[in-house]
Write a protein that holds these residues in place. Structure first.
Motif, PDB file in Angstrom:
ATOM      1  N   ILE A 146       0.834  -1.199   0.000  1.00 38.76           N
ATOM      2  CA  ILE A 146       0.000   0.000   0.000  1.00 38.76           C
ATOM      3  C   ILE A 146       0.868   1.248   0.000  1.00 38.76           C
ATOM      4  CG2 ILE A 146      -1.619   1.345   1.393  1.00 38.76           C
ATOM      5  CD1 ILE A 146      -2.852  -1.301   2.298  1.00 38.76           C
ATOM      6  N   TRP A 147       1.893   1.236   0.835  1.00 37.46           N
ATOM      7  CA  TRP A 147       2.780   2.406   0.968  1.00 37.46           C
ATOM      8  C   TRP A 147       3.515   2.682  -0.347  1.00 37.46           C
ATOM      9  CZ3 TRP A 147       8.376   2.412   1.530  1.00 37.46           C
ATOM     10  CH2 TRP A 147       8.892   3.643   1.891  1.00 37.46           C
ATOM     11  N   LEU A 148       4.104   1.647  -0.955  1.00 38.72           N
ATOM     12  CA  LEU A 148       4.857   1.847  -2.194  1.00 38.72           C
ATOM     13  C   LEU A 148       3.947   2.278  -3.338  1.00 38.72           C
ATOM     14  CD1 LEU A 148       7.291  -1.219  -2.039  1.00 38.72           C
ATOM     15  CD2 LEU A 148       7.861   1.199  -1.702  1.00 38.72           C
ATOM     16  N   THR A 149       2.774   1.659  -3.432  1.00 41.86           N
ATOM     17  CA  THR A 149       1.845   2.006  -4.509  1.00 41.86           C
ATOM     18  C   THR A 149       1.365   3.433  -4.368  1.00 41.86           C
ATOM     19  OG1 THR A 149       1.110  -0.291  -4.594  1.00 41.86           O
ATOM     20  CG2 THR A 149      -0.268   1.324  -5.694  1.00 41.86           C
ATOM     21  N   ARG A 150       1.161   3.863  -3.126  1.00 39.15           N
ATOM     22  CA  ARG A 150       0.726   5.243  -2.916  1.00 39.15           C
ATOM     23  C   ARG A 150       1.799   6.229  -3.380  1.00 39.15           C
ATOM     24  NH1 ARG A 150      -2.227   7.989   2.239  1.00 39.15           N
ATOM     25  NH2 ARG A 150      -1.858  10.153   1.657  1.00 39.15           N
ATOM     26  N   ILE A 151       3.062   5.931  -3.090  1.00 39.69           N
ATOM     27  CA  ILE A 151       4.142   6.814  -3.538  1.00 39.69           C
ATOM     28  C   ILE A 151       4.129   6.932  -5.059  1.00 39.69           C
ATOM     29  CG2 ILE A 151       6.642   7.102  -3.669  1.00 39.69           C
ATOM     30  CD1 ILE A 151       6.843   5.735  -0.958  1.00 39.69           C
ATOM     31  N   VAL A 152       4.050   5.779  -5.741  1.00 36.17           N
ATOM     32  CA  VAL A 152       4.063   5.789  -7.204  1.00 36.17           C
ATOM     33  C   VAL A 152       2.847   6.522  -7.750  1.00 36.17           C
ATOM     34  CG1 VAL A 152       3.992   4.349  -9.277  1.00 36.17           C
ATOM     35  CG2 VAL A 152       5.403   3.668  -7.333  1.00 36.17           C
ATOM     36  N   ALA A 153       1.671   6.256  -7.188  1.00 34.36           N
ATOM     37  CA  ALA A 153       0.443   6.873  -7.698  1.00 34.36           C
ATOM     38  C   ALA A 153       0.476   8.384  -7.523  1.00 34.36           C
ATOM     39  CB  ALA A 153      -0.769   6.282  -6.975  1.00 34.36           C
ATOM     40  N   GLU A 154       0.885   8.854  -6.348  1.00 37.38           N
ATOM     41  CA  GLU A 154       0.890  10.302  -6.113  1.00 37.38           C
ATOM     42  C   GLU A 154       1.983  10.994  -6.918  1.00 37.38           C
ATOM     43  OE1 GLU A 154       1.036  11.175  -1.972  1.00 37.38           O
ATOM     44  OE2 GLU A 154      -1.055  10.579  -1.637  1.00 37.38           O
ATOM     45  N   LEU A 155       3.166  10.389  -6.989  1.00 41.10           N
ATOM     46  CA  LEU A 155       4.252  11.017  -7.745  1.00 41.10           C
ATOM     47  C   LEU A 155       3.899  11.135  -9.220  1.00 41.10           C
ATOM     48  CD1 LEU A 155       7.156  12.105  -7.760  1.00 41.10           C
ATOM     49  CD2 LEU A 155       7.937   9.766  -8.179  1.00 41.10           C
ATOM     50  N   THR A 156       3.387  10.068  -9.811  1.00 39.95           N
ATOM     51  CA  THR A 156       3.032  10.120 -11.234  1.00 39.95           C
ATOM     52  C   THR A 156       1.863  11.067 -11.485  1.00 39.95           C
ATOM     53  OG1 THR A 156       1.707   8.115 -10.874  1.00 39.95           O
ATOM     54  CG2 THR A 156       3.919   7.832 -11.779  1.00 39.95           C
ATOM     55  N   LEU A 157       0.919  11.125 -10.565  1.00 45.37           N
ATOM     56  CA  LEU A 157      -0.201  12.051 -10.717  1.00 45.37           C
ATOM     57  C   LEU A 157       0.290  13.491 -10.725  1.00 45.37           C
ATOM     58  CD1 LEU A 157      -3.283  12.593 -10.768  1.00 45.37           C
ATOM     59  CD2 LEU A 157      -3.230  12.509  -8.271  1.00 45.37           C
ATOM     60  N   LEU A 158       1.142  13.831  -9.756  1.00 43.35           N
ATOM     61  CA  LEU A 158       1.664  15.195  -9.670  1.00 43.35           C
ATOM     62  C   LEU A 158       2.501  15.542 -10.894  1.00 43.35           C
ATOM     63  CD1 LEU A 158       2.757  15.155  -5.921  1.00 43.35           C
ATOM     64  CD2 LEU A 158       0.817  16.399  -6.867  1.00 43.35           C
ATOM     65  N   MET A 159       3.349  14.611 -11.319  1.00 46.62           N
ATOM     66  CA  MET A 159       4.242  14.899 -12.442  1.00 46.62           C
ATOM     67  C   MET A 159       3.485  14.986 -13.758  1.00 46.62           C
ATOM     68  SD  MET A 159       7.617  12.607 -11.529  1.00 46.62           S
ATOM     69  CE  MET A 159       8.432  13.145 -13.030  1.00 46.62           C
ATOM     70  N   ALA A 160       2.500  14.114 -13.976  1.00 49.58           N
ATOM     71  CA  ALA A 160       1.773  14.125 -15.248  1.00 49.58           C
ATOM     72  C   ALA A 160       0.906  15.375 -15.375  1.00 49.58           C
ATOM     73  CB  ALA A 160       0.915  12.868 -15.366  1.00 49.58           C
ATOM     74  N   VAL A 161       0.143  15.684 -14.331  1.00 44.69           N
ATOM     75  CA  VAL A 161      -0.734  16.862 -14.396  1.00 44.69           C
ATOM     76  C   VAL A 161       0.088  18.142 -14.400  1.00 44.69           C
ATOM     77  CG1 VAL A 161      -2.532  18.137 -13.181  1.00 44.69           C
ATOM     78  CG2 VAL A 161      -2.648  15.646 -13.316  1.00 44.69           C
ATOM     79  N   GLY A 162       1.080  18.236 -13.506  1.00 45.30           N
ATOM     80  CA  GLY A 162       1.932  19.425 -13.489  1.00 45.30           C
ATOM     81  C   GLY A 162       2.725  19.576 -14.764  1.00 45.30           C
ATOM     82  N   GLY A 163       3.160  18.447 -15.344  1.00 44.23           N
ATOM     83  CA  GLY A 163       3.885  18.523 -16.605  1.00 44.23           C
ATOM     84  C   GLY A 163       3.016  19.043 -17.734  1.00 44.23           C
ATOM     85  N   ALA A 164       1.729  18.634 -17.755  1.00 40.36           N
ATOM     86  CA  ALA A 164       0.819  19.146 -18.783  1.00 40.36           C
ATOM     87  C   ALA A 164       0.633  20.651 -18.658  1.00 40.36           C
ATOM     88  CB  ALA A 164      -0.527  18.424 -18.683  1.00 40.36           C
TER      89      ALA A 164
END
Length: 532
Positions: A146-164
């Motif tokens: 749960i902990w590792l998946t949350r890190i990946v999910a939040e990091l990719t969400l922030l980077m993808a939306v912020g990158g757009a």
């Protein structure tokens, strides 16, 4: 009248009779699940000595799924030796019982195949408000996943939306590879979101990773505020993907839509979803998530953009003008959230939540220091065209991303540490439940674990008083490892309905009201409620 018409008329009459009988029998059929009609000891009983045996009597024969006794220290003791006589279960205490509060939690399958459960509380010796601090079984493998998946999910969400947003609004020209990188990041984020829903379901049902493929696990993971947040995060990633595929104002508007969805996803789930004042907490989380995405999502495409000699100066100047505002908003919203969640200053070092916050603040301080050094020392050199400065800034940006991953890893620990305000609050808890046919104002007094009085004011959808024949109040918290608690509410002389229950543990519960309006009409209202 032809034979065909007569046949159709007769068939219509039979169908009408069948429908009428079904309508008359429907309340009985709908209520056909098993229910507990008697118990020894009774709910909330105070016993002088430990009972030698227990008895649970249902209104029909049942099949036992789980039966457990929780002692005053919060330890769960399964009951396996059960003597069943039709609808009655008899069993001896699985362990010697000492003084204090005890919980008896049961789950059975009724004759119609539906599982039902409940929990009752009884005291041995002097009654009191202190209840067992239930020890919820923990699976370290599941928790780590749960902990590792949350890190990946939040990091990719922030980077993808912020990158757009960066590519649509800040970059003078899209740097080579930036769009492809952001697209891959968004796709990885969608995959991580899907996995996180399954892991959430395992956590809710307290199941091992091997059960991940079961449909019930995914239904449990996709329900409630977590499911809402996952849906909104998925929408944010999909809209960000669309923004990355478009150009011009279409891309810009889509990127703003992704930002709005991201902020809302952060605001509807987690500890802040239950914090008071709710409006302030939700707004602060929304601003915090959006500001973080604008900053963090810009780092990787910025590292690619500063290598383009013709457009790097314009891109870097735009970044330097806009990102400080996002950082200021990030800090202000962070301070507001800390004040809401901590409740008092000493909780900063006296609670697990506070210690996690201290670790986060240390890492954020390092991140801000690195960002300030980039702006003050490196940005002028990059604008002057120094090749060494470009390489140094890229290395610094990578260091910032590593710090962000560390921060998300630390923040992920909050998934397992409730905020102090959830433990110290003593006031009544007030919630509003809304439906198409009815709505209710529910007050829990006191709003903390232990015996609680639940007052319910029923209204129609247009806020008129709602007359009802009966009202059932149910509290459920699967994460606590016990079954739901139910009570029939009684109409008080001054108008509201009142039910009394014993909530054995603090946390986020699901409150369900079963409103019997007439013999043929029943309305259910459901919503979350926090017990401190």
């Amino acid at each position: 009248m032809t034979a065909a018409l007569r046949h159709a008329r007769d068939r219509g009459r039979w169908l009408a009779w069948i429908a009428a009988i079904a309508v008359m029998l429907w309340p009985a059929l709908a209520a056909a699940h098993a229910s507990l009609v008697a118990s020894v000891p009774a709910a909330d009983a105070v016993l002088a000595t430990s009972p030698q045996s227990f008895t649970l009597t249902f209104n029909e024969q049942v099949t036992v799924v789980r039966l457990q006794l929780i002692d005053p220290r919060g330890r769960s003791h399964p009951v396996s030796a059960i003597d069943q006589d039709a609808a009655t279960l008899r069993f001896a205490p699985p362990v010697p019982l000492g003084q204090g509060a005890h919980l008896l939690s049961w789950r059975v399958v009724s004759a119609d195949g539906h599982p039902v459960g409940g929990t009752l509380t009884f005291w041995i010796g002097t009654p009191g408000n202190r209840l067992p601090a239930i020890e919820v079984p923990d699976d370290p493998v599941r928790r780590t996943a749960i902990w590792l998946t949350r890190i990946v999910a939040e990091l990719t969400l922030l980077m993808a939306v912020g990158g757009a947003v960066f590519l649509g609004w800040i970059a003078a020209a899209p740097p080579r590879g930036a769009r492809a990188t952001s697209i891959v990041t968004a796709l990885l984020g969608l995959a991580a979101l899907v996995v996180s829903v399954g892991l959430q379901g395992l956590d809710v049902l307290d199941l091992p990773l091997a059960r991940l493929g079961e449909a019930a696990v995914w239904r449990a993971g996709g329900s409630g505020s977590f499911g809402d947040a996952a849906t909104l995060s998925g929408i944010a990633l999909v809209v960000a993907l669309a923004a990355l595929r478009w150009r011009g104002w279409n891309a810009r508007l889509l990127s703003l839509g992704a930002v709005v969805s991201l902020g809302t996803a952060f605001a509807v789930s987690g500890h802040a979803a239950t914090a008071e004042p709710r409006t302030l907490a939700s707004a602060a989380v929304w601003v915090h998530g959006v500001s973080l995405a604008l900053w963090i999502g810009a780092l990787l495409p910025l590292a690619l953009a500063i290598g383009k000699r013709d457009t790097a100066p314009a891109t870097l100047r735009r970044f330097s003008r806009t990102i400080p505002a996002a950082i200021v908003a990030l800090l202000i919203s962070g301070v507001a959230l800390a004040a809401v969640e901590l409740g008092r200053l000493d909780a900063l070092w006296q609670s697990d939540y506070g210690r996690v916050l201290v670790a986060k603040l240390v890492l954020v301080g390092l991140l801000l220091g690195l960002a300030l050094w980039n702006r003050v020392r490196l940005t002028p050199r990059v604008l002057a065209g120094e090749g060494a400065a470009v390489r140094t800034m890229r290395a610094s940006i990578m260091a910032e991303l590593m710090l962000v991953i560390a921060i998300l890893g630390v923040v992920g620990l909050w998934r397992f540490t409730p905020p102090p305000r959830g433990v110290t609050a003593e006031a009544a808890e007030l919630v509003h439940l809304h439906g198409e046919r009815a709505m209710a104002t529910v007050t829990l007094t006191p709003g903390r674990a232990g015996p609680v009085a639940i007052d319910v004011v029923l209204q129609t959808a247009d806020e008129a008083p709602l007359p009802a024949q009966a009202l059932t109040v149910t509290l459920a918290n699967p994460e606590a490892g016990i079954e739901q608690l139910s009570a029939e509410a009684q109409k008080t002389p001054d108008g509201p309905w009142r039910a009394e229950l014993t909530a054995p543990v603090s946390g986020r519960w699901t409150l369900t009201l079963g409103i019997l309006i007439s013999d043929f009409e029943k309305v259910n209202l459901e919503g979350p409620i926090v017990i401190r």
